[in-house]
Design a protein around this motif. Structure first.
Motif, PDB file in Angstrom:
ATOM      1  N   GLU A  32       4.549   2.762  -4.085  1.00 11.59           N
ATOM      2  CA  GLU A  32       5.584   2.651  -3.055  1.00 11.59           C
ATOM      3  C   GLU A  32       4.997   2.547  -1.664  1.00 11.59           C
ATOM      4  OE1 GLU A  32       9.108   3.638  -0.597  1.00 11.59           O
ATOM      5  OE2 GLU A  32       7.198   4.669  -0.638  1.00 11.59           O
ATOM      6  N   LEU A  35       4.428  -1.074  -0.470  1.00 11.31           N
ATOM      7  CA  LEU A  35       5.535  -1.999  -0.318  1.00 11.31           C
ATOM      8  C   LEU A  35       5.904  -2.144   1.156  1.00 11.31           C
ATOM      9  CD1 LEU A  35       7.886  -0.859  -3.240  1.00 11.31           C
ATOM     10  CD2 LEU A  35       6.316  -2.794  -3.209  1.00 11.31           C
ATOM     11  N   ASP A  39       9.003   4.354   3.710  1.00  5.82           N
ATOM     12  CA  ASP A  39       8.890   5.237   2.556  1.00  5.82           C
ATOM     13  C   ASP A  39      10.253   5.853   2.221  1.00  5.82           C
ATOM     14  OD1 ASP A  39       6.198   4.727   2.500  1.00  5.82           O
ATOM     15  OD2 ASP A  39       5.620   6.594   3.501  1.00  5.82           O
ATOM     16  N   PRO A  46      18.097   4.790   0.368  1.00  3.21           N
ATOM     17  CA  PRO A  46      17.494   3.469   0.552  1.00  3.21           C
ATOM     18  C   PRO A  46      18.565   2.408   0.383  1.00  3.21           C
ATOM     19  CG  PRO A  46      16.927   4.341  -1.609  1.00  3.21           C
ATOM     20  CD  PRO A  46      17.661   5.427  -0.882  1.00  3.21           C
ATOM     21  N   ARG A  53      11.839   0.127  -5.159  1.00  5.26           N
ATOM     22  CA  ARG A  53      11.194   1.199  -4.410  1.00  5.26           C
ATOM     23  C   ARG A  53      11.120   2.484  -5.221  1.00  5.26           C
ATOM     24  NH1 ARG A  53      14.387   1.022   1.127  1.00  5.26           N
ATOM     25  NH2 ARG A  53      12.873   2.609   1.765  1.00  5.26           N
TER      26      ARG A  53
END
Length: 236
Positions: A32, A35, A39, A46, A53
């Motif tokens: 993660e 990406l 975070d 999210p 994720r």
């Protein structure tokens, strides 16, 4: 002819690249932290690429465990337990509370624990306050780890259940702080506030879990919501 052949080859290679990229994200092979997104935290839901994720936490156990903090969840890491028959778990936690509600989960993978906390914190608890003016105080756990195949669906009978890896949780009921209790068996299909709460809570699980199924899926799930982070996708 040669140009046509080259175009076909390019198309095949592009398709293979797309499929390989999809598999990389699907299996959570990119941690993660690598990406191009902020975070994940349990403070805020999210909003984009949610599944990707959460899956990425599978490749970053330390980061995943660091996310699991009060008040959104009370979780303690447990020892890996991989069985010779393929069952067991790795990177799992024991959970006593989630979003302030009591629950007793002896083993659940960290990735699925994050999904559970996000669902309860940003889906279930706001819904309970909106509909009943009271938070959820207790969640009935009907099982996490069980070494067995999928039940209730002939298409997948020979496939291991995600319960075999402690990657799934079954939820049977909710009790609010005001004492009101909502039970999947009794209330899910009812045209009542309790029934509408359970059906909406079910739907709010779908962004966080790959499989979120209940009584409308088949008779084997008449008394619980099954939530998991496996490879299949179903929200029904």
């Amino acid at each position: 002819m040669r140009r046509t052949g080259r175009n076909i080859l390019r198309a095949i290679l592009l398709l293979l690249l797309i499929l390989a990229s999809a598999a990389v994200f699907r299996f959570g092979l990119i941690p993660e932290r690598f990406l191009p997104f902020p975070d994940i935290t349990l403070d805020d839901p999210p909003l984009i690429f949610v599944d990707t994720r959460i899956a990425a936490l599978r490749s970053d156990p330390d980061m995943c465990r660091a996310i699991l903090r009060p008040p959104q969840i009370n979780a303690q890491p447990i020892t890996d337990n991989v069985r010779p028959n393929g069952c067991g778990w790795t990177d799992a936690v024991r959970i006593s509370k989630v979003s302030g509600a009591e629950i007793g989960l002896s083993a659940l993978t960290c990735e699925t624990a994050v999904a559970l906390a996000l669902w309860m914190e940003h889906g279930v608890q706001p819904l309970a306050m909106e509909m009943f003016g009271s938070r959820v105080a207790w969640v009935q756990d009907m099982g996490t780890y069980s070494c067995r195949n999928i039940i209730g669906n002939k298409r997948w009978l020979k496939m291991r259940s995600q319960h075999s890896y402690a990657n799934a949780v079954d939820i049977g009921a909710f009790r609010l702080e005001n004492g009101k209790q909502m039970n999947i068996t009794r209330d899910y299909r009812a045209d009542t506030p309790e029934g509408r709460f359970l059906r909406e809570a079910h739907m709010r699980a779908c962004p966080y879990f790959r499989v979120a199924i209940g009584p409308e899926f088949n008779e084997a799930h008449h008394d619980h919501l099954h939530l998991d982070r496996g490879l299949l996708r179903s929200c029904k």
